[in-house]
Each structure stands twice: as structure tokens, then as C-alpha cells.
Design a protein around this motif. Structure first.
Motif, PDB file in Angstrom:
ATOM      1  N   GLN A 267      35.691 -59.477  48.489  1.00  0.00           N
ATOM      2  CA  GLN A 267      35.069 -60.561  49.248  1.00  0.00           C
ATOM      3  C   GLN A 267      35.651 -61.879  48.747  1.00  0.00           C
ATOM      4  O   GLN A 267      35.624 -62.157  47.551  1.00  0.00           O
ATOM      5  CB  GLN A 267      33.548 -60.553  49.048  1.00  0.00           C
ATOM      6  N   LEU A 268      36.183 -62.671  49.667  1.00  0.00           N
ATOM      7  CA  LEU A 268      36.786 -63.951  49.309  1.00  0.00           C
ATOM      8  C   LEU A 268      35.894 -65.101  49.747  1.00  0.00           C
ATOM      9  O   LEU A 268      34.989 -64.926  50.568  1.00  0.00           O
ATOM     10  CB  LEU A 268      38.147 -64.106  49.987  1.00  0.00           C
ATOM     11  N   GLU A 269      36.189 -66.284  49.207  1.00  0.00           N
ATOM     12  CA  GLU A 269      35.580 -67.494  49.744  1.00  0.00           C
ATOM     13  C   GLU A 269      36.038 -67.575  51.192  1.00  0.00           C
ATOM     14  O   GLU A 269      37.090 -67.039  51.545  1.00  0.00           O
ATOM     15  CB  GLU A 269      36.060 -68.716  48.957  1.00  0.00           C
ATOM     16  N   PRO A 270      35.304 -68.244  52.055  1.00  0.00           N
ATOM     17  CA  PRO A 270      35.688 -68.302  53.473  1.00  0.00           C
ATOM     18  C   PRO A 270      37.143 -68.744  53.688  1.00  0.00           C
ATOM     19  O   PRO A 270      37.594 -69.729  53.115  1.00  0.00           O
ATOM     20  CB  PRO A 270      34.714 -69.316  54.061  1.00  0.00           C
ATOM     21  N   LEU A 271      37.850 -67.975  54.496  1.00  0.00           N
ATOM     22  CA  LEU A 271      39.233 -68.305  54.846  1.00  0.00           C
ATOM     23  C   LEU A 271      39.212 -69.304  55.999  1.00  0.00           C
ATOM     24  O   LEU A 271      38.384 -69.202  56.900  1.00  0.00           O
ATOM     25  CB  LEU A 271      39.990 -67.038  55.246  1.00  0.00           C
ATOM     26  N   THR A 272      40.149 -70.245  55.965  1.00  0.00           N
ATOM     27  CA  THR A 272      40.116 -71.319  56.953  1.00  0.00           C
ATOM     28  C   THR A 272      41.276 -71.324  57.939  1.00  0.00           C
ATOM     29  O   THR A 272      41.231 -72.067  58.915  1.00  0.00           O
ATOM     30  CB  THR A 272      40.083 -72.682  56.239  1.00  0.00           C
ATOM     31  N   CYS A 273      42.305 -70.516  57.689  1.00  0.00           N
ATOM     32  CA  CYS A 273      43.447 -70.574  58.610  1.00  0.00           C
ATOM     33  C   CYS A 273      44.144 -69.215  58.707  1.00  0.00           C
ATOM     34  O   CYS A 273      44.128 -68.421  57.773  1.00  0.00           O
ATOM     35  CB  CYS A 273      44.441 -71.636  58.145  1.00  0.00           C
ATOM     36  N   PRO A 274      44.771 -68.961  59.852  1.00  0.00           N
ATOM     37  CA  PRO A 274      45.487 -67.687  60.039  1.00  0.00           C
ATOM     38  C   PRO A 274      46.649 -67.495  59.057  1.00  0.00           C
ATOM     39  O   PRO A 274      46.996 -66.368  58.727  1.00  0.00           O
ATOM     40  CB  PRO A 274      45.993 -67.772  61.476  1.00  0.00           C
ATOM     41  N   SER A 275      47.242 -68.576  58.598  1.00  0.00           N
ATOM     42  CA  SER A 275      48.350 -68.419  57.653  1.00  0.00           C
ATOM     43  C   SER A 275      47.866 -67.852  56.318  1.00  0.00           C
ATOM     44  O   SER A 275      48.649 -67.258  55.578  1.00  0.00           O
ATOM     45  CB  SER A 275      49.091 -69.736  57.449  1.00  0.00           C
ATOM     46  N   CYS A 276      46.577 -68.025  56.033  1.00  0.00           N
ATOM     47  CA  CYS A 276      45.998 -67.433  54.820  1.00  0.00           C
ATOM     48  C   CYS A 276      46.118 -65.912  54.874  1.00  0.00           C
ATOM     49  O   CYS A 276      46.444 -65.265  53.881  1.00  0.00           O
ATOM     50  CB  CYS A 276      44.527 -67.804  54.684  1.00  0.00           C
ATOM     51  N   ILE A 277      45.866 -65.369  56.051  1.00  0.00           N
ATOM     52  CA  ILE A 277      45.937 -63.917  56.246  1.00  0.00           C
ATOM     53  C   ILE A 277      47.340 -63.420  55.937  1.00  0.00           C
ATOM     54  O   ILE A 277      47.522 -62.480  55.173  1.00  0.00           O
ATOM     55  CB  ILE A 277      45.556 -63.544  57.695  1.00  0.00           C
ATOM     56  N   LYS A 278      48.316 -64.056  56.522  1.00  0.00           N
ATOM     57  CA  LYS A 278      49.706 -63.638  56.345  1.00  0.00           C
ATOM     58  C   LYS A 278      50.125 -63.707  54.879  1.00  0.00           C
ATOM     59  O   LYS A 278      50.772 -62.805  54.364  1.00  0.00           O
ATOM     60  CB  LYS A 278      50.624 -64.501  57.202  1.00  0.00           C
ATOM     61  N   LYS A 279      49.739 -64.786  54.206  1.00  0.00           N
ATOM     62  CA  LYS A 279      50.099 -64.985  52.797  1.00  0.00           C
ATOM     63  C   LYS A 279      49.524 -63.873  51.915  1.00  0.00           C
ATOM     64  O   LYS A 279      50.230 -63.279  51.092  1.00  0.00           O
ATOM     65  CB  LYS A 279      49.594 -66.355  52.335  1.00  0.00           C
ATOM     66  N   ILE A 280      48.251 -63.572  52.105  1.00  0.00           N
ATOM     67  CA  ILE A 280      47.596 -62.550  51.288  1.00  0.00           C
ATOM     68  C   ILE A 280      48.154 -61.164  51.606  1.00  0.00           C
ATOM     69  O   ILE A 280      48.537 -60.416  50.699  1.00  0.00           O
ATOM     70  CB  ILE A 280      46.065 -62.583  51.492  1.00  0.00           C
ATOM     71  N   GLU A 281      48.202 -60.813  52.888  1.00  0.00           N
ATOM     72  CA  GLU A 281      48.692 -59.485  53.276  1.00  0.00           C
ATOM     73  C   GLU A 281      50.135 -59.279  52.853  1.00  0.00           C
ATOM     74  O   GLU A 281      50.486 -58.225  52.321  1.00  0.00           O
ATOM     75  CB  GLU A 281      48.569 -59.291  54.787  1.00  0.00           C
ATOM     76  N   SER A 282      50.970 -60.262  53.069  1.00  0.00           N
ATOM     77  CA  SER A 282      52.386 -60.147  52.727  1.00  0.00           C
ATOM     78  C   SER A 282      52.567 -59.901  51.235  1.00  0.00           C
ATOM     79  O   SER A 282      53.319 -59.008  50.827  1.00  0.00           O
ATOM     80  CB  SER A 282      53.115 -61.417  53.155  1.00  0.00           C
ATOM     81  N   THR A 283      51.885 -60.677  50.429  1.00  0.00           N
ATOM     82  CA  THR A 283      52.019 -60.536  48.975  1.00  0.00           C
ATOM     83  C   THR A 283      51.507 -59.188  48.500  1.00  0.00           C
ATOM     84  O   THR A 283      52.184 -58.486  47.734  1.00  0.00           O
ATOM     85  CB  THR A 283      51.278 -61.671  48.244  1.00  0.00           C
ATOM     86  N   LEU A 284      50.319 -58.809  48.936  1.00  0.00           N
ATOM     87  CA  LEU A 284      49.743 -57.544  48.477  1.00  0.00           C
ATOM     88  C   LEU A 284      50.544 -56.345  48.971  1.00  0.00           C
ATOM     89  O   LEU A 284      50.748 -55.388  48.221  1.00  0.00           O
ATOM     90  CB  LEU A 284      48.287 -57.436  48.922  1.00  0.00           C
ATOM     91  N   ASN A 285      51.007 -56.379  50.208  1.00  0.00           N
ATOM     92  CA  ASN A 285      51.762 -55.243  50.741  1.00  0.00           C
ATOM     93  C   ASN A 285      53.128 -55.078  50.089  1.00  0.00           C
ATOM     94  O   ASN A 285      53.731 -54.006  50.174  1.00  0.00           O
ATOM     95  CB  ASN A 285      51.886 -55.351  52.263  1.00  0.00           C
ATOM     96  N   LYS A 286      53.610 -56.101  49.398  1.00  0.00           N
ATOM     97  CA  LYS A 286      54.872 -56.012  48.663  1.00  0.00           C
ATOM     98  C   LYS A 286      54.661 -55.618  47.199  1.00  0.00           C
ATOM     99  O   LYS A 286      55.617 -55.432  46.463  1.00  0.00           O
ATOM    100  CB  LYS A 286      55.608 -57.353  48.703  1.00  0.00           C
ATOM    101  N   THR A 287      53.407 -55.508  46.783  1.00  0.00           N
ATOM    102  CA  THR A 287      53.072 -55.229  45.386  1.00  0.00           C
ATOM    103  C   THR A 287      53.119 -53.732  45.110  1.00  0.00           C
ATOM    104  O   THR A 287      52.555 -52.934  45.864  1.00  0.00           O
ATOM    105  CB  THR A 287      51.667 -55.783  45.060  1.00  0.00           C
ATOM    106  N   SER A 288      53.788 -53.381  44.040  1.00  0.00           N
ATOM    107  CA  SER A 288      53.901 -51.979  43.644  1.00  0.00           C
ATOM    108  C   SER A 288      52.517 -51.381  43.407  1.00  0.00           C
ATOM    109  O   SER A 288      51.670 -51.983  42.748  1.00  0.00           O
ATOM    110  CB  SER A 288      54.730 -51.891  42.363  1.00  0.00           C
ATOM    111  N   GLY A 289      52.300 -50.204  43.961  1.00  0.00           N
ATOM    112  CA  GLY A 289      51.032 -49.508  43.787  1.00  0.00           C
ATOM    113  C   GLY A 289      50.069 -49.716  44.940  1.00  0.00           C
ATOM    114  O   GLY A 289      49.097 -48.981  45.065  1.00  0.00           O
ATOM    115  N   ILE A 290      50.332 -50.715  45.778  1.00  0.00           N
ATOM    116  CA  ILE A 290      49.464 -50.964  46.919  1.00  0.00           C
ATOM    117  C   ILE A 290      50.066 -50.314  48.158  1.00  0.00           C
ATOM    118  O   ILE A 290      51.207 -50.591  48.519  1.00  0.00           O
ATOM    119  CB  ILE A 290      49.243 -52.477  47.140  1.00  0.00           C
TER     120      ILE A 290
END
Length: 68
Positions: free
Chosen positions: A7-30
Motif C-alpha cells: 500500500q502506497l501513499e496516494p499516487l498522483t500521476c500516470p507516470s508514477c505507475i510506469k516508473k514503479i512498474e518499469s523498475t520493479l519488473n527489471k529487478t532480479s527475482g521479481i
């Protein structure tokens, strides 16, 4: 594979989604990470032998988002 929801603090923009998903999906083990914008949650499927929930939380925090 293990699943966790962060659970995150409220997200305010669609670019937040891309930043988080992109980083996590590139992380080893995820295997996959999906951000639910309306509820400000991140669903993660991961291999607990490679990465822990604490490590995932730290990655999200380093991106500038507060995990509750």
C-alpha cells in the motif's frame, strides 16, 4: 512464487505507475509488478529465494514513494 501487495501513499500521476512498474519488473527475482492507480497499491509476484518484501519496499521508497 510468492505474492505481496504494498500500500502506497496516494499516487498522483500516470507516470508514477510506469516508473514503479518499469523498475520493479527489471529487478532480479521479481516475476511481475502491477500498480493499481485508483487504490495506490502495487501487486508483486516474486521469488522469495532471490528478493524479500523488505527489499522490494526499499526499492519503492528509493523511487520516492512512501510504503505504508
Amino acid at each position: 512464487m510468492k505474492r505481496a501487495v504494498f500500500q502506497l501513499e496516494p499516487l498522483t500521476c500516470p507516470s508514477c505507475i510506469k516508473k514503479i512498474e518499469s523498475t520493479l519488473n527489471k529487478t532480479s527475482g521479481i516475476q511481475s509488478a502491477t500498480v493499481l492507480f485508483n487504490s495506490s497499491k502495487v501487486r508483486v509476484e516474486f521469488d522469495e529465494q532471490d528478493i524479500s518484501t523488505e527489499q522490494i519496499s526499499k526499492i519503492i521508497t528509493k523511487l520516492g514513494y512512501e510504503v505504508r
